[in-house]
Design a protein around this motif. Structure first.
Motif, PDB file in Angstrom:
ATOM      1  N   SER A 107      -3.433   7.527  68.813  1.00  0.00           N
ATOM      2  CA  SER A 107      -4.248   6.729  68.960  1.00  0.00           C
ATOM      3  C   SER A 107      -3.994   5.499  69.848  1.00  0.00           C
ATOM      4  N   HIS A 109      -5.070   2.464  69.818  1.00  0.00           N
ATOM      5  CA  HIS A 109      -5.415   1.397  68.879  1.00  0.00           C
ATOM      6  C   HIS A 109      -4.397   1.445  67.735  1.00  0.00           C
ATOM      7  N   HIS A 119     -13.224   5.168  67.832  1.00  0.00           N
ATOM      8  CA  HIS A 119     -13.583   5.574  69.305  1.00  0.00           C
ATOM      9  C   HIS A 119     -12.274   5.626  70.036  1.00  0.00           C
ATOM     10  N   PRO A 120     -12.083   6.915  70.397  1.00  0.00           N
ATOM     11  CA  PRO A 120     -10.793   7.153  71.388  1.00  0.00           C
ATOM     12  C   PRO A 120     -10.643   6.189  72.466  1.00  0.00           C
ATOM     13  N   ALA A 121     -11.671   5.801  73.078  1.00  0.00           N
ATOM     14  CA  ALA A 121     -11.548   4.879  74.219  1.00  0.00           C
ATOM     15  C   ALA A 121     -11.792   3.338  73.739  1.00  0.00           C
ATOM     16  N   LEU A 122     -12.712   3.132  73.333  1.00  0.00           N
ATOM     17  CA  LEU A 122     -13.297   1.712  72.580  1.00  0.00           C
ATOM     18  C   LEU A 122     -12.593   1.049  71.725  1.00  0.00           C
TER      19      LEU A 122
END
Length: 226
Positions: A107, A109, A119-122
């Protein structure tokens, strides 16, 4: 009829996730990976979908092998448990721990307040319906019938098999976050949790002194014979 997966089906589902990860477009891989890990944790802990989606890294203690249920993500809102029993601590087994460690490593995050399955990007909570879509594809590939409801069934499997392993009913109730024991009893279906080895386990504990005496007498007899 109980809505649970057998050990063979669990293995098939997790294998199906791996196959889908390897054979999918790059954009779908993170979703299948997240769905596999969240499915693994669901099977091990018995957490509800909303509780899994609301989990933050500050709620997970990897070194102490436990997680804390403090909130849930339901209908696009963060909520708190409805009862004191719902706000609970759940121990982590080896498989769930490995899945969470893999999620942390993969991750972007990782702050204490970050969502674990995000969410992988957000970094926002995963879309429940989209997550279920990926889970259903793995279930279908594994040959699990359409009547199996992914998150309800995973939770049901976790709690039923925890009880069938012979642990105390109070532990199952605490793990489930049920305020009433009667809820746990209805949920687990007594026919699947008859504890076939319960009598032997109880006798082994109750009559351990007799076994020790028998061994001591046997030892004395052998020494006399020699």
């Amino acid at each position: 009829e109980t809505e649970t997966l057998s050990a063979a089906q669990v293995a098939s589902v997790l294998k199906a996730y791996r196959e889908l990860e390897q054979g999918s477009d790059e954009a779908d891989v993170p979703w299948y990976s997240a769905a596999r890990r969240i499915t693994t944790v669901a099977l091990s802990t018995g957490l509800r979908r909303g509780e899994l989606l609301g989990l933050r890294w500050q709620d997970v203690e990897l070194l102490d092998r436990r997680l804390h249920v403090r909130q849930a993500f339901v209908r696009n809102e963060v909520t708190t448990p409805k009862s004191r029993a719902g706000r609970r601590t759940v121990p982590l087994g080896d498989v769930a721990l490995a899945a969470l460690e893999e999620q942390f490593a993969g991750s972007l995050h990782r702050a204490p307040e970050s969502i674990v399955f995000c969410h992988p990007a957000l970094g926002t909570p995963l879309d429940p319906s989209k997550l279920t879509t990926y889970a259903r594809k793995a279930l279908v590939l594994a040959g699990v019938g359409e009547g199996f409801r992914p998150w309800h069934g995973l939770r049901h499997t976790a709690l039923t098999e925890t009880a069938a392993a012979g642990v105390p009913a109070m532990f199952v109730q605490a793990k489930a976050g049920h305020a009433q024991g009667s809820t746990t009893e209805r949920y687990l279906h007594a026919a699947r949790t008859s504890y076939p080895d319960a009598a032997e386990l109880a006798d082994a504990r109750l009559f351990a002194g007799i076994a020790s005496d028998d061994q001591e007498r046997t030892g004395r007899k052998e020494s006399i014979c020699h």
